[in-house]
Design a protein around this motif. Structure first.
Motif, short mmCIF file in Angstrom:
data_model
loop_
_atom_site.label_atom_id
_atom_site.label_comp_id
_atom_site.label_asym_id
_atom_site.label_seq_id
_atom_site.Cartn_x
_atom_site.Cartn_y
_atom_site.Cartn_z
N GLN A 71 0.82 -1.20 0.00
CA GLN A 71 0.00 0.00 0.00
C GLN A 71 0.87 1.27 0.00
O GLN A 71 0.35 2.38 0.03
N GLY A 72 2.19 1.10 0.02
CA GLY A 72 3.09 2.24 -0.03
C GLY A 72 3.56 2.73 1.33
O GLY A 72 4.22 3.76 1.43
N MET A 73 3.25 1.98 2.39
CA MET A 73 3.69 2.37 3.73
C MET A 73 5.05 1.74 4.03
O MET A 73 5.40 0.70 3.46
N THR A 74 5.81 2.38 4.91
CA THR A 74 7.12 1.87 5.30
C THR A 74 7.05 1.44 6.76
O THR A 74 6.89 2.28 7.66
N VAL A 75 7.17 0.15 7.01
CA VAL A 75 7.11 -0.37 8.38
C VAL A 75 8.47 -0.13 9.04
O VAL A 75 9.50 -0.52 8.52
N VAL A 76 8.43 0.54 10.20
CA VAL A 76 9.68 0.89 10.89
C VAL A 76 9.86 0.10 12.18
O VAL A 76 10.96 0.08 12.74
N ALA A 77 8.80 -0.53 12.69
CA ALA A 77 8.93 -1.31 13.92
C ALA A 77 7.85 -2.39 13.96
O ALA A 77 6.74 -2.18 13.47
N ARG A 78 8.22 -3.53 14.54
CA ARG A 78 7.25 -4.62 14.77
C ARG A 78 7.30 -4.99 16.23
O ARG A 78 8.38 -5.05 16.84
N ASN A 79 6.14 -5.23 16.79
CA ASN A 79 6.02 -5.62 18.20
C ASN A 79 6.81 -4.67 19.11
O ASN A 79 7.60 -5.09 19.95
N TYR A 80 6.58 -3.38 18.90
CA TYR A 80 7.31 -2.35 19.66
C TYR A 80 6.78 -2.28 21.09
O TYR A 80 5.59 -2.14 21.31
N ARG A 81 7.69 -2.39 22.05
CA ARG A 81 7.36 -2.26 23.46
C ARG A 81 8.26 -1.19 24.08
O ARG A 81 9.49 -1.33 24.04
N PRO A 82 7.64 -0.16 24.65
CA PRO A 82 8.47 0.84 25.34
C PRO A 82 9.06 0.23 26.62
O PRO A 82 8.59 -0.81 27.09
N PRO A 83 10.07 0.87 27.20
CA PRO A 83 10.61 0.38 28.47
C PRO A 83 9.48 0.26 29.49
O PRO A 83 8.61 1.11 29.57
N GLY A 84 9.51 -0.78 30.26
CA GLY A 84 8.44 -1.02 31.22
C GLY A 84 7.52 -2.12 30.74
O GLY A 84 6.92 -2.83 31.53
N GLY A 85 7.38 -2.27 29.42
CA GLY A 85 6.68 -3.38 28.81
C GLY A 85 5.19 -3.48 29.07
O GLY A 85 4.60 -4.52 28.83
N LYS A 86 4.53 -2.43 29.54
CA LYS A 86 3.10 -2.53 29.81
C LYS A 86 2.24 -2.26 28.59
O LYS A 86 1.04 -2.45 28.62
N SER A 87 2.84 -1.76 27.53
CA SER A 87 2.07 -1.48 26.31
C SER A 87 2.82 -2.05 25.12
O SER A 87 4.00 -2.39 25.22
N LEU A 115 2.57 -3.08 14.85
CA LEU A 115 3.37 -2.50 13.76
C LEU A 115 3.35 -0.98 13.89
O LEU A 115 2.34 -0.40 14.29
N ILE A 116 4.45 -0.37 13.51
CA ILE A 116 4.51 1.09 13.40
C ILE A 116 5.06 1.37 12.01
O ILE A 116 6.08 0.82 11.61
N ALA A 117 4.33 2.21 11.28
CA ALA A 117 4.69 2.44 9.87
C ALA A 117 4.47 3.89 9.49
O ALA A 117 3.60 4.57 10.05
N TRP A 118 5.24 4.36 8.54
CA TRP A 118 5.04 5.69 7.96
C TRP A 118 4.09 5.57 6.77
O TRP A 118 4.29 4.73 5.90
N ASP A 119 3.07 6.41 6.78
CA ASP A 119 2.16 6.52 5.65
C ASP A 119 2.24 7.97 5.20
O ASP A 119 1.58 8.84 5.76
N LYS A 120 3.09 8.21 4.23
CA LYS A 120 3.43 9.56 3.77
C LYS A 120 3.96 10.37 4.95
O LYS A 120 5.04 10.08 5.43
N GLU A 121 3.22 11.36 5.43
CA GLU A 121 3.71 12.21 6.52
C GLU A 121 3.16 11.81 7.89
O GLU A 121 3.40 12.49 8.87
N GLU A 122 2.40 10.72 7.95
CA GLU A 122 1.82 10.28 9.21
C GLU A 122 2.49 9.01 9.71
O GLU A 122 2.83 8.13 8.92
N LEU A 123 2.64 8.94 11.03
CA LEU A 123 3.15 7.74 11.66
C LEU A 123 1.93 6.93 12.12
O LEU A 123 1.13 7.42 12.92
N ALA A 124 1.77 5.74 11.58
CA ALA A 124 0.61 4.89 11.91
C ALA A 124 1.03 3.82 12.91
O ALA A 124 1.96 3.06 12.66
N VAL A 125 0.33 3.79 14.03
CA VAL A 125 0.51 2.73 15.03
C VAL A 125 -0.61 1.73 14.75
O VAL A 125 -1.79 2.08 14.80
N VAL A 126 -0.24 0.50 14.43
CA VAL A 126 -1.20 -0.47 13.91
C VAL A 126 -1.38 -1.64 14.86
O VAL A 126 -0.41 -2.28 15.27
#
Length: 154
Positions: free
Chosen positions: A42-58, A62-73
């Motif tokens: 679809q033209g999006m660029t996936v930059v992260a998979r199974n992203y967990r911030p420090p602490g691991g509660k969230s 997938l996190i991807a760029w869709d043109k100028e928007e960052l999509a958290v999927v």
């Protein structure tokens, strides 16, 4: 040729998962693989998979760029529609976790929060048939915060 190699690698990875993991977990990860490739088409660029911030509660699938928007999927995969469509299983708690992970990633990547959106992708795998449905902007920070302050869940 490259797509063919990606598909072959995905199949091999999925076979190994099915042998080692519980069935539902293997199906979920296969759905993430399929959505990863589908978003790229679809033209999006996936930059992260199974992203967990420090602490691991969230977590964000997938996190991807869709043109100028960052999509958290968030990807929801099912092998049957018997209990309704997969996207209906993304509730208030999951919305909060997506938002937390997305906001953390955005801060880390110096992306203004106005450029972040939260999507849900539904994957239904029945036999060899795969149905993918994308809901861009399905979760809004404002809506989640308003519902939480009103004491209503999803």
């Amino acid at each position: 040729m490259l797509r063919w190699l990606y598909r072959l690698a995905d199949r091999a990875r999925n076979r190994a998962r099915v042998r080692r993991w519980a069935g539902d977990k293997a199906v979920g990860r296969r759905g993430e693989d399929l959505v990863h490739r589908w978003l790229q088409k679809q033209g999006m660029t996936v930059v992260a998979r199974n992203y967990r911030p420090p602490g691991g509660k969230s977590e964000a699938d997938l996190i991807a760029w869709d043109k100028e928007e960052l999509a958290v999927v968030e990807v929801k995969t099912r092998s049957t529609a018997e209990y309704g469509p997969p996207e209906r299983n993304v509730g208030h708690e999951k919305h909060q976790k997506m938002i937390s992970a997305g906001e953390h990633y955005a801060r880390r990547a110096n992306v203004p929060l106005e450029q972040v959106r939260f999507d849900v992708v539904s994957v239904l795998i029945v036999g060899k048939t795969v149905e993918i449905e994308h809901f861009p902007g399905a979760v809004r920070r404002r809506d989640v915060q308003q519902r939480a302050s009103a004491g209503r869940g999803y």
